[in-house]
Write a protein that holds these residues in place. Structure first.
Motif, mmCIF file in Angstrom:
data_model
loop_
_atom_site.group_PDB
_atom_site.id
_atom_site.type_symbol
_atom_site.label_atom_id
_atom_site.label_comp_id
_atom_site.label_asym_id
_atom_site.label_seq_id
_atom_site.Cartn_x
_atom_site.Cartn_y
_atom_site.Cartn_z
ATOM 1 N N TRP A 150 42.406 41.549 31.596
ATOM 2 C CA TRP A 150 41.328 41.574 32.580
ATOM 3 C C TRP A 150 40.814 43.000 32.712
ATOM 4 O O TRP A 150 41.589 43.954 32.678
ATOM 5 C CB TRP A 150 41.859 41.092 33.921
ATOM 6 C CG TRP A 150 40.832 40.538 34.858
ATOM 7 C CD1 TRP A 150 40.321 41.132 35.956
ATOM 8 C CD2 TRP A 150 40.217 39.251 34.792
ATOM 9 N NE1 TRP A 150 39.424 40.312 36.587
ATOM 10 C CE2 TRP A 150 39.340 39.139 35.890
ATOM 11 C CE3 TRP A 150 40.321 38.185 33.917
ATOM 12 C CZ2 TRP A 150 38.570 38.013 36.134
ATOM 13 C CZ3 TRP A 150 39.564 37.062 34.151
ATOM 14 C CH2 TRP A 150 38.702 36.968 35.245
ATOM 15 N N ARG A 183 42.554 41.148 46.172
ATOM 16 C CA ARG A 183 41.132 40.863 45.971
ATOM 17 C C ARG A 183 40.945 40.313 44.566
ATOM 18 O O ARG A 183 41.299 40.950 43.587
ATOM 19 C CB ARG A 183 40.289 42.127 46.154
ATOM 20 C CG ARG A 183 38.785 41.915 46.017
ATOM 21 C CD ARG A 183 38.050 43.198 46.365
ATOM 22 N NE ARG A 183 36.606 42.989 46.393
ATOM 23 C CZ ARG A 183 35.796 43.168 45.348
ATOM 24 N NH1 ARG A 183 36.300 43.584 44.187
ATOM 25 N NH2 ARG A 183 34.508 42.946 45.446
ATOM 26 N N GLY A 184 40.379 39.126 44.456
ATOM 27 C CA GLY A 184 40.187 38.540 43.136
ATOM 28 C C GLY A 184 41.520 38.294 42.453
ATOM 29 O O GLY A 184 42.421 37.676 43.023
ATOM 30 N N VAL A 185 41.666 38.816 41.225
ATOM 31 C CA VAL A 185 42.923 38.635 40.499
ATOM 32 C C VAL A 185 43.963 39.675 40.904
ATOM 33 O O VAL A 185 45.124 39.579 40.486
ATOM 34 C CB VAL A 185 42.694 38.711 38.973
ATOM 35 C CG1 VAL A 185 41.740 37.638 38.518
ATOM 36 C CG2 VAL A 185 42.194 40.085 38.561
ATOM 37 N N CYS A 297 32.079 40.106 39.500
ATOM 38 C CA CYS A 297 32.363 39.238 40.642
ATOM 39 C C CYS A 297 31.496 37.988 40.669
ATOM 40 O O CYS A 297 31.900 36.969 41.238
ATOM 41 C CB CYS A 297 32.169 39.992 41.957
ATOM 42 S SG CYS A 297 33.430 41.225 42.294
ATOM 43 N N HIS A 298 30.317 38.038 40.083
ATOM 44 C CA HIS A 298 29.356 36.947 40.239
ATOM 45 C C HIS A 298 29.079 36.171 38.948
ATOM 46 O O HIS A 298 28.284 35.232 38.978
ATOM 47 C CB HIS A 298 28.036 37.501 40.788
ATOM 48 C CG HIS A 298 28.136 38.015 42.189
ATOM 49 N ND1 HIS A 298 28.135 37.190 43.298
ATOM 50 C CD2 HIS A 298 28.254 39.288 42.660
ATOM 51 C CE1 HIS A 298 28.242 37.929 44.386
ATOM 52 N NE2 HIS A 298 28.316 39.202 44.032
ATOM 53 N N ARG A 328 31.792 33.513 40.742
ATOM 54 C CA ARG A 328 33.218 33.525 40.418
ATOM 55 C C ARG A 328 33.962 33.919 41.684
ATOM 56 O O ARG A 328 34.161 33.107 42.568
ATOM 57 C CB ARG A 328 33.513 34.501 39.259
ATOM 58 C CG ARG A 328 34.943 34.389 38.721
ATOM 59 C CD ARG A 328 35.219 35.461 37.678
ATOM 60 N NE ARG A 328 35.181 36.791 38.235
ATOM 61 C CZ ARG A 328 36.195 37.360 38.899
ATOM 62 N NH1 ARG A 328 37.312 36.670 39.084
ATOM 63 N NH2 ARG A 328 36.104 38.580 39.379
ATOM 64 N N TYR A 329 34.303 35.191 41.807
ATOM 65 C CA TYR A 329 34.881 35.659 43.062
ATOM 66 C C TYR A 329 33.808 35.679 44.145
ATOM 67 O O TYR A 329 34.043 35.326 45.294
ATOM 68 C CB TYR A 329 35.486 37.043 42.858
ATOM 69 C CG TYR A 329 36.033 37.670 44.109
ATOM 70 C CD1 TYR A 329 37.215 37.199 44.683
ATOM 71 C CD2 TYR A 329 35.370 38.715 44.736
ATOM 72 C CE1 TYR A 329 37.715 37.763 45.842
ATOM 73 C CE2 TYR A 329 35.866 39.290 45.897
ATOM 74 C CZ TYR A 329 37.041 38.812 46.440
ATOM 75 O OH TYR A 329 37.532 39.375 47.593
ATOM 76 N N GLY A 330 32.627 36.119 43.761
ATOM 77 C CA GLY A 330 31.485 36.103 44.674
ATOM 78 C C GLY A 330 30.651 34.855 44.477
ATOM 79 O O GLY A 330 30.797 34.130 43.488
ATOM 80 N N GLY A 372 34.835 41.794 50.801
ATOM 81 C CA GLY A 372 34.635 41.411 49.410
ATOM 82 C C GLY A 372 33.444 42.089 48.774
ATOM 83 O O GLY A 372 33.504 42.530 47.620
#
Length: 415
Positions: A150, A183-185, A297-298, A328-330, A372
């Motif tokens: 990642w 946050r996220g991964v 993020c998007h 995705r995260y966002g 975020g």
């Protein structure tokens, strides 16, 4: 630190003088003490032959008085000097505490293997191991698990995206929240988020990040200049609090450009390199800027894009990112969702510049923000942010909903 060492040396000398003085006093009294004669008359001080008034009020009294004046003079000289150096002592102690916290924070970062994911120089790297399901890239697979790496973000510029208005370490909240809850991964590291580290260790980690942020030397120089200016103004107006207010207002009026020069230079270099590459031949500036700053993020699978290893030595597979802005995260970003959330494009631009503050409403539907969404006003110019916003508002929601991926491996490669 020099002030601290000087005061410590003075204190040691004074302590030595006191100890030696008491030792001499005890020794002299023992030498002058009468040997026990077994008689109360001989032993009781008030029963012996005492000096008369003429002797007591003569040279002996003068010696005692002179000694008292000498002690009073020493106190009159030493105490003001001590208090003059007190500010330096406190400043030195604070510096010492800060350096100790940074050292402990580096030890925590090493134990947590932060460098493995974010790079030895904290400039970002692609070494974070993740397990990713890319089954929807294939027409014949609902689930397809791979091991890949990642793309972890840089940390030396984290304060140009989060806590962008923080001027001191005490004002940092967003980065601390991310470390505690993840946050996220990135996993949670604080006890409250289910991680292994207590509040003190998280605070030390934040102190270490703050000390290693880009532009830290310039910030320190600016703070020193502000302090000198504050002292000058305070001497003129005669009030420290009023002086601080005046200096802060002057700094705000002069600091119209929020850009962090080093972070902006780095972002510009990345943009120019991307624009010159074949990958972005014919791409708009908004598309390039979106990929560099927003896609992780998007856009689905963006940080994990590229060649990945199949399990059980089954070969390799190419991980493709999803449609731009599909979420995705966002959340998903497109012409429909953004027109509803930010009918006025200027509000959208301001939101991208400032980021989402915790529990502060934003947009048409008064959504509550959290940590975020970062702000980019320290990294990108307003023109750059406008290009990103215009690109996001041009994305097609129907294209984002379509999969349409080509087959990436031959049947049997993963068997």
């Amino acid at each position: 630190m020099l002030a601290v060492s000087t005061e410590r040396s003075i204190a040691i000398v004074l302590l030595a003088v006191v100890v030696v003085g008491w030792a001499i006093y005890v020794f002299v009294n023992i030498r002058q003490a009468k040997s026990e004669a077994g008689s109360e008359i001989e032993l009781a001080p008030n029963r012996g032959n005492l000096p008369d008034d003429e002797e007591l009020e003569g040279r002996r009294l003068e010696k005692v008085q002179a000694f008292g004046v000498l002690m009073l003079l020493i106190m009159a000289l030493v105490l003001p000097v001590y208090w003059m150096l007190e500010g330096g002592r406190r400043s030195g102690a604070e510096t010492s505490f800060s350096e100790a916290a940074v050292s402990r924070g580096e030890a925590v970062a090493t134990a947590a293997e932060c460098f493995d994911c974010h790079g030895a120089d904290l400039g970002g790297a692609r070494f974070a191991p993740v397990v990713l399901d890319i089954g929807h890239q294939f027409s014949d697979k609902e689930s397809f698990i791979i091991n890949t790496t990642w793309e972890a973000p840089s940390l030396d510029d984290v304060f140009t995206r989060f806590d962008t208005d923080a001027e001191t370490l005490d004002e940092v909240t967003e980065v601390r929240q991310i470390l505690v809850y993840g946050r996220g991964v990135m996993p949670a590291w604080g006890l409250d988020g289910g991680g292994p580290y207590n509040d003190q260790q998280i605070d030390d980690l934040v102190a270490w990040l703050w000390a290693n942020r880009i532009g830290a030397d310039q910030d320190a120089a600016d703070a020193a200049d502000d302090e000198v200016l504050r002292e000058i103004v305070a001497s003129a107006v005669g009030d420290d609090e009023v002086a601080q207010i005046l200096v802060d207002e002057a700094a705000d009026a002069l600091d119209d450009d929020p850009l962090n020069e080093e972070a902006h230079a780095r972002a510009t270099a990345r943009f120019e390199a991307a624009r010159a590459s074949d990958v972005y031949a014919g791409a708009s500036d908004g598309k390039i800027l979106f990929d560099l700053h927003c896609a992780r993020c998007h856009t689905p699978r963006w940080p994990g894009r590229g060649t990945a290893q199949l399990p059980n030595n089954g070969g390799t597979v190419e991980v493709l990112p999803g449609p731009d802005g599909a979420g995705r995260y966002g959340p998903a970003l497109n012409s429909v969702s953004l027109a509803r959330l930010f009918p006025d494009i200027e509000d959208h631009i301001k939101f991208v510049a400032d980021g989402a503050a915790d529990n502060v409403a934003y947009g048409q539907f008064a959504r509550l923000g959290n940590y975020g969404m970062p702000g980019f006003k320290r990294v990108l110019t307003e023109d750059d942010i406008r290009k990103i916003v215009e690109y996001e508002r041009s994305l097609d929601p129907q294209r984002q909903a379509a999969i349409g991926f080509d087959r990436l491996h031959e049947a049997g490669d993963d068997e």
